[in-house]
Enzyme design. Sequence first.
Site: not given
Length: 573
Positions: A145, A443
């Site tokens: 990432r 989330c």
Amino acid sequence: MSEEVKLSKLEQLKLDSRQLRGTIAEELANDELAFSADASQLLKHHGSYQQDNRDERNKKLPDGTKQGKVYSMMLRTRMPGGKVTAKQFLTELDLCDQYGNGTLRVTTRQAFQLHEIPKKHMKTVVRAINDSELSTISACGDVNRNVIACPAPFKNNSLFDDMQKMADQLADHFRPHSTAYCEIWLEDDEGGKTKIEEFKPVEEPIYGERYLPRKFKMGVALPDDNCIDLHANDLGFLAIVEDEKIVGYNLLAGGGMGTTPSLKGKTFPALAVPLCYATVDETIAVAEAVVKVQRDFGNREDRKIARMKYVIADWGIEKFREKVGEYYGKELTLPLDVFVTDADDHIGWYEQGDGKWFLGVNIENGRIQDEGDLRIKTGLRTILEKYRMDVRLTALQAVLLCNIEEQDKADIEQTLRDHGIKMAEELSLLRRYSIACPALPTCGLAVTESERILPALIDSLEAELERVGLADEKIALHMTGCPNGCARPYHPDIGLVGKAKGKYTLFLGGNVIGTRLAFIYKDMVPLEEIVPLCVPLFEYYAKDRTGAESFGDFCNRKGAEDLEAYAEKAMAS
């Protein structure tokens, strides 16, 4: 890895995905409000998570029925070292207003996140980001990432430019080779639809046909400024400096914050440990060997134990080092005796070393928005449009405004103040070193609040620290809405991890520099009891610390049993 391993459902999905294509292109072209479950998993590798606003769930509609899930997309931009131009920053601000929820978020990994983008606008937004010369590719998913690095733009030596160069090289080297991203998001037919052509696989020499078993994170830092929490990464690069020049890196392996408490010890947070030393020229190749070992030996049956930290825990660092040496092609050099010693948040005014200045601006919890008298979004937009300076994002969710001329300092500071944005000297160190994950409402993993309630919690903690004479102490507080650990809550002085609705696990005894895991002090603590629990501990610290001992060091020295005994006695008196 044995060929007899039964792949998890997601592993099979990646294998069958035609190098991360799946049905994403087809679903972008339909009129559904959400992507399918399989497509939403593959979308992570393109930089996006499908979410729903949990505040909106089950709201009663005018006709008396309940509203279902309201789906939208979170889109994360990949920017090694948090480096971004004024144009790119302004593009993201425009996109959050035009297509998102009106806010832009600085993440704990030096990236931008746009929230609540409707599916129908995803292609437009991804294209706009790419047109600004940024990308969302591999910002999420089972790949390497966003590579983080110390963002300080000092120009009086080469160290900081060299760390940024290493971050850029790592990001480029570990970028997936699949052409799916370009095909899906950046190519058009005459009718504006994505081209869906016969699949032509390309070689993925690092990731292979299934990519990695789990996400992988890298970071680059100096020993005396671990502002990015190097030890929380799967692979950290600790710069070795000789004669004011980086000659190599100690590679630290096996960090990771996520844990699943219900698995009763099967999962755990871990800090990366020293693996080897590599010269600058060797570093990329050794890092590739590390990633390939994780690719081949990470658990592909159970994603909860698929991170590299579990391979190292099972094997031990010596066996892991030997295996990496096999993949590298020769024995690794043992790490040098160089360790993390300090960390800076880079908030306030700093001379860059080239006659110009940079200004670190605290963005509480990373949320760039206008709310009441605090108009962060408008303030930053005003300055960026006028001065067009480069910007760096920090791993503490702050913004560094760079390349400021001496004569412009006063105007920039006044502009920020006019928009309610406080300067470094007006903020407590507790607030400056605090971070939080987004948690509710978007989330899907969150079990309770984090970002939305941390500011008020800090207000109360600041008052207590002021009362006992500790207002100027550097104390790091990290908070998450679940145990997944996105805001790295397991190694600061104080960590708060969502355990159930309105309840948290309270961790103590870590430190600002991120080199020691904290311990559980209390579990299932209601939000309203957090401050009362901390008050006697602050009082104890104020009267019984030794020298310049930090709060985390003090708690670690005393231990949970001693702290609890003192607190019980104090509350009983």
